[in-house]
Design a protein around this motif. Structure first.
Motif, PDB file in Angstrom:
ATOM      1  N   UNK A  56      75.023  21.380 -66.133  1.00 48.00           N
ATOM      2  CA  UNK A  56      75.386  21.445 -67.548  1.00 48.00           C
ATOM      3  C   UNK A  56      74.452  20.590 -68.395  1.00 48.00           C
ATOM      4  N   UNK A  57      74.050  19.435 -67.878  1.00 49.16           N
ATOM      5  CA  UNK A  57      73.162  18.534 -68.626  1.00 49.16           C
ATOM      6  C   UNK A  57      71.721  19.026 -68.644  1.00 49.16           C
ATOM      7  N   UNK A  58      71.308  19.725 -67.586  1.00 56.07           N
ATOM      8  CA  UNK A  58      69.902  20.076 -67.420  1.00 56.07           C
ATOM      9  C   UNK A  58      69.622  21.567 -67.580  1.00 56.07           C
ATOM     10  N   UNK A  59      70.607  22.338 -67.981  1.00 55.53           N
ATOM     11  CA  UNK A  59      70.432  23.779 -68.094  1.00 55.53           C
ATOM     12  C   UNK A  59      69.446  24.185 -69.170  1.00 55.53           C
ATOM     13  N   UNK A  60      68.979  25.434 -69.129  1.00 55.80           N
ATOM     14  CA  UNK A  60      67.974  25.920 -70.080  1.00 55.80           C
ATOM     15  C   UNK A  60      68.412  25.845 -71.538  1.00 55.80           C
ATOM     16  N   UNK A  64      65.509  19.557 -75.168  1.00 55.12           N
ATOM     17  CA  UNK A  64      64.734  18.585 -74.397  1.00 55.12           C
ATOM     18  C   UNK A  64      65.181  17.159 -74.650  1.00 55.12           C
ATOM     19  N   UNK A  65      65.492  16.818 -75.903  1.00 52.93           N
ATOM     20  CA  UNK A  65      65.802  15.423 -76.225  1.00 52.93           C
ATOM     21  C   UNK A  65      67.073  14.921 -75.546  1.00 52.93           C
ATOM     22  N   UNK A  66      67.948  15.836 -75.113  1.00 48.92           N
ATOM     23  CA  UNK A  66      69.156  15.416 -74.414  1.00 48.92           C
ATOM     24  C   UNK A  66      69.224  15.983 -72.997  1.00 48.92           C
ATOM     25  N   UNK A  71      62.945  16.586 -70.243  1.00 47.70           N
ATOM     26  CA  UNK A  71      62.203  15.407 -70.687  1.00 47.70           C
ATOM     27  C   UNK A  71      61.205  14.972 -69.627  1.00 47.70           C
ATOM     28  N   UNK A  72      61.652  14.909 -68.373  1.00 50.63           N
ATOM     29  CA  UNK A  72      60.762  14.505 -67.291  1.00 50.63           C
ATOM     30  C   UNK A  72      59.622  15.499 -67.124  1.00 50.63           C
TER      31      UNK A  72
END
Length: 215
Positions: A56-60, A64-66, A71-72
């Motif tokens: 949920x945090x890293x989904x498409x 980018x800022x969250x 970000x990486x």
């Protein structure tokens, strides 16, 4: 469980997010039943919950800022990842990250565990890959010329159980050589949970970097 940022018509690489745990979870359950390790159903459920949270945090759809994975990936564009790990879970996560970068985007990476990494990679950070190694880079035409590759430290670490950490020395070494540093540290939890989080975030990052390199 949430899915990875992949076109479903494409074959999944071995390093694709979700592939590892889809294969590993049944094995963990089997090893628990045979008594070779402890991975009861509630522990596996915690892993699944952690992976869902990371998806949920890293989904498409996450900006980018969250999004720590995006970000990486953005930070590693045109960089040589120098992956330093600290902690039981971080070691295998770092090695997998290096393998995923090579497999998915063709990005080379070096990886070592702290504190040994400080001596092993000190010369690397002081050489031509250092951020300040090329004094003419300031005058480079950033439209016509491809940027030179510079090292970027990626610090993956668990919370140290005994309070001893080489993270401060790692940051100081990177700063001394004008080398930028990215850090990932999982939320508190069992070893399998923290391992799952570190692998999931870095897997997503490897995918996003691969997608950006094809654009």
């Amino acid at each position: 469980m949430a899915t990875a940022p992949y076109d479903q018509d494409e074959p999944l690489a071995a390093s694709a997010p979700g592939v590892l745990w889809a294969l590993l979870t049944p094995l963990l359950a089997l090893l628990d039943r045979t008594g070779l390790l402890t991975a009861p159903p509630d522990a596996l459920q915690k892993i699944a919950d952690r992976l869902d949270t990371i998806a949920e945090r890293c989904g498409p759809a996450i900006a980018t800022y969250s999004n720590p994975a995006k970000t990486l990936a953005a930070e590693l564009a045109d960089a040589l990842p120098v992956v330093w790990t600290e902690g039981v879970s971080a070691g295998p996560a770092g090695r997998r990250f290096a393998a995923a970068l090579a497999e998915l985007s063709g990005t080379p990476a070096v990886v070592a565990e702290l504190p040994e990494a400080l001596a092993a990679h000190s010369a690397l950070l002081a050489g031509r890959l250092a951020a300040g190694a090329d004094p003419d880079d300031f005058f480079r035409d950033r439209v016509a010329e491809k940027p030179a590759m510079h090292a970027r430290v990626v610090l993956l670490r668990d919370r140290p159980l005994d309070g001893l950490t080489a993270a401060t020395a790692a940051r100081e070494l990177a700063l001394t050589h004008d080398t930028p540093i990215s850090e990932l540290e999982p939320e508190a939890g069992g070893e399998l949970e923290t391992l799952a989080e570190l692998i999931a975030v870095t897997d997503f990052a490897a995918v996003y970097l691969a997608l950006a390199s094809r654009a």
